[in-house]
Design an enzyme around this catalytic site. Structure first.
Site: not given
Length: 686
Positions: A475-476, A479, A482
């Site tokens: 998940h991190e 980010h 991105h």
């Protein structure tokens, strides 16, 4: 702008390279910020006073220069407050936070700047700007309006005061959560109290005791310690005790009420409402939505309640199954919230032959990282390699580079995986450096902080992740890519900058999916002893477990989202609904598990009161619809299909905040988003 000779004396002001954390000291903070703010104000005054017609080159680019420098100085200061907290550092940080907040409010209400931005927007030159450049100008004008640029002078002063107070209160809220968590611990000398805990968990508690120079074992409110007890401890009294300690942190119900956030929450809610009213909004929720994809409070609340309606029947059945199992198999007649995690793990183990501890040996940290990096290379054509001899803030922190197929460095990131004292809980990604083209033509490459709070390795052993921790890592990292794979070169729309809050979770939640797919797990998993990838029986059990109590978990997130949103959508200063009452009302509507009266989970909910998610926590579910549907294309065309991966990188990741995320989603998926993929991934049938 003249460069002060003081820059060379203060390591915080050296922004020509990566931060040299080894040289940072609390004494550097105030002089650095004082100098930086003075230089910024002087440059802004020069730009406002210039007589030339404002353009991108003579106006926007100089502003980007000072904004970039500010991020690179102030960013590490706030970062260290989160990952290496000390009372001395936090005190100076908080003092400077007031000055920084005042500066940003002042900039947002600078009529001269606003006039020049408007002049650019009205110019013929603007018509020839790129979409990215136009978006920068449009966002700036919107943000001026949201900063009170149109207010009379007296109300502008009021806005400044409110913003200043909110900034200080948010910092105080987060620090109270950290301090309250640290204030509670329980030494255990009777090993029988820890019956049920696996050796890895007991080893962690023993290590925590040794760190405090205690005998036996020590339970703390750091999440790995808390979760170990709640998941495995046979002793109900111990589970109930730590459940209460964790659920009453920084509240009036905590054993130590010195860090009670009750008044802070009340003041924050009141000030947010005043701020929204000053700007012409009826409620703070309306103000929040001005920068999000969602168009109205009615749309958000309808979306959440629709999800709740679809999920609740299944959640009721899930709880019934769990309660009956606990009574039949565990002898628990009066089922309580502190039994939920424990009984759920037992039920999962019995029905699926699966547990987090059974999976843990298959996910050594190094194997998990190698798999993550392999997936990144296959999907996006980017390889990742470690870089040593980079200054870090703790020996556990590592540094990596993203390298393109032409051997160019795309970006870099710090990785701080493990829980420790004086480190804020949770997991997050933050920008260290943004991708940006300097006016001199040099391209600044992006750098990210990726921070987690996983169970640290026991002395002499290799750290292994639970599957929950594995999905958090992915998940991190989502980010992170991105931020790092953007192709934007304008500061305000580079990476996650300028991305609406309810779309920013799309890449992060998208990346989690690879932790559930055979193709991903074949690259990620490698048994700590045998090197074996996850066997078929465990994989099938894991796939089934994705839907295990998924409706209960869905309702839990909806409960938080509704509480947050209603808190900011229906605030009445004449008759304020207490947070505890509001939470209970929402629970009665959507929840199936009712915590005890003393529960004060909102008192430690930093996402809402200190983390930027105010009237925006719904973003997780909103973006999850987008991410699940986006991953559906990979399910159709191949989980590790490089062409689909390139499409995701070039459309979703590359664009940063330059284009409306719904436009990007439609370009990627070829249609509007559909909620069905989310329900299917969650195992919820309607």
């Amino acid at each position: 702008m003249t460069k002060s000779t003081k820059t060379l004396d203060n390591p915080l002001l050296n922004v020509s390279s990566l931060p040299n954390f080894e040289l940072f000291h609390v004494k550097h903070i105030k002089p650095a910020i004082t100098q930086l703010l003075a230089e910024n104000r002087a440059e802004i005054a020069r730009l406002v006073a210039m007589t030339e017609t404002p353009s991108w080159q003579n106006f926007i680019e100089p502003l980007e220069v000072i904004d970039n420098r500010f991020e690179r100085v102030w960013g590490p200061i706030g970062h260290l407050d989160a990952v290496k907290n000390s009372d001395e550092w936090h005190e100076v940080y908080t003092d400077c936070l007031g000055k920084v907040t005042a500066y940003y409010t002042e900039v947002g209400q600078n009529t001269g700047l606003y006039t020049k931005f408007n002049a650019i927007a009205d110019s013929l030159e603007f018509l020839d700007y790129s979409l990215a450049q136009k978006k920068v100008i449009e966002n700036a004008l919107r943000n001026f309006r949201l900063s009170g640029i149109a207010l009379p002078a007296e109300q502008q002063s009021e806005y400044q005061e409110i913003t200043q107070q909110l900034s200080q209160l948010s910092s105080l809220f987060a620090n109270n959560v950290l301090k309250s968590s640290q204030a509670w611990s329980k030494q255990i000398t009777d090993e029988s109290l820890l019956k049920g805990l696996p050796d890895s968990a007991k080893g962690l508690l023993k290590q925590l005791a040794e760190n405090r120079e205690l005998t036996g074992w020590c339970v703390t409110l750091d999440f790995p310690s808390y979760l170990a007890v709640m998941t495995h401890a046979d002793n109900r009294e111990l589970r109930a005790e730590i459940y209460r300690a964790f659920g009453t942190r920084s509240s009036d119900q905590a054993l130590n009420t010195a860090f009670d956030n009750t008044d802070n929450m009340h003041k924050i809610r009141s000030l947010r409402h005043q701020k929204a009213n000053l700007l012409g909004f009826d409620q703070y929720a309306d103000y929040s939505l001005a920068t999000k994809m969602a168009e109205s409070s009615e749309q958000v609340l309808g979306f959440l309640r629709d999800l709740a309606t679809k999920s609740k029947p299944q959640a009721v059945q899930e709880l019934k199954t769990l309660t009956e199992f606990a009574k039949r198999e565990l002898g628990i007649d009066d089922f309580q919230p502190w039994d939920v995690t424990f009984a759920s793990e037992k039920l999962k183990s019995k029905t699926l032959s699966l547990s987090q501890e059974l999976l843990r040996p298959y996910f050594p940290v190094e194997s998990a990282l190698k798999g993550l990096f392999d997936i990144t290379q296959r999907l996006f054509g980017i390889r990742i390699q470690a870089k040593t001899e980079v200054p870090v803030w703790h020996p556990d922190v590592r540094f990596f580079e993203l390298i393109a197929e032409n051997d160019d460095v795309v970006g870099q990131f710090y990785l701080d995986l493990y829980a420790r004292d004086n480190k804020r809980g949770g997991a997050w990604m933050d920008s260290a450096i943004s991708r940006w083209r300097h006016p001199n033509g040099k391209l600044q490459k992006p750098v990210a902080y990726l921070v987690c709070n996983f169970t640290p390795p026991l002395e002499g052993q290799v750290a292994c992740l639970t599957h929950d921790e594995l999905t958090t890592l992915f998940h991190e990292f989502g980010h992170g890519i991105h931020h790092l794979m953007t192709e934007m070169e304008q500061l305000d729309i580079s990476g996650i900058s300028g991305v609406p809050w309810d779309a920013v979770e799309l890449p992060s939640q998208f990346m989690e999916n690879f932790c559930w797919e055979r193709e991903g797990l074949a690259l990620i998993s490698s048994h700590i002893e045998t090197g074996e990838t996850l066997p078929d029986d465990l994989f099938e059990a894991l796939k089934k477990s994705r839907g295990f109590q998924s409706a209960m978990m869905m309702l839990r997130q909806i409960e938080f989202s509704l509480t947050d949103f209603e808190m900011h959508a229906y605030y009445n200063p004449e008759r304020v609904e207490a947070v505890a009452d509001l939470s209970q009302r929402i629970r009665q509507e959507v929840a199936v598990i009712m915590p005890p009266e003393y529960s004060r989970s909102m008192h430690s909910f930093s996402h809402i009161f200190a983390g930027g998610y105010a009237a925006g926590y719904f973003s997780y579910k909103w973006a999850e619809v987008l991410s699940a549907d986006a991953f559906g294309l990979f399910e159709e065309e191949g989980i590790l299909n490089p062409e689909t991966g390139a499409k995701f990188k070039n459309i979703i990741l590359a664009a940063g905040g330059s284009i409306d995320p719904m436009v990007l989603f439609k370009a990627f998926r070829g249609r509007e988003p559909n909620i069905d993929a989310l329900l299917r991934h969650s195992g919820i049938t309607v």
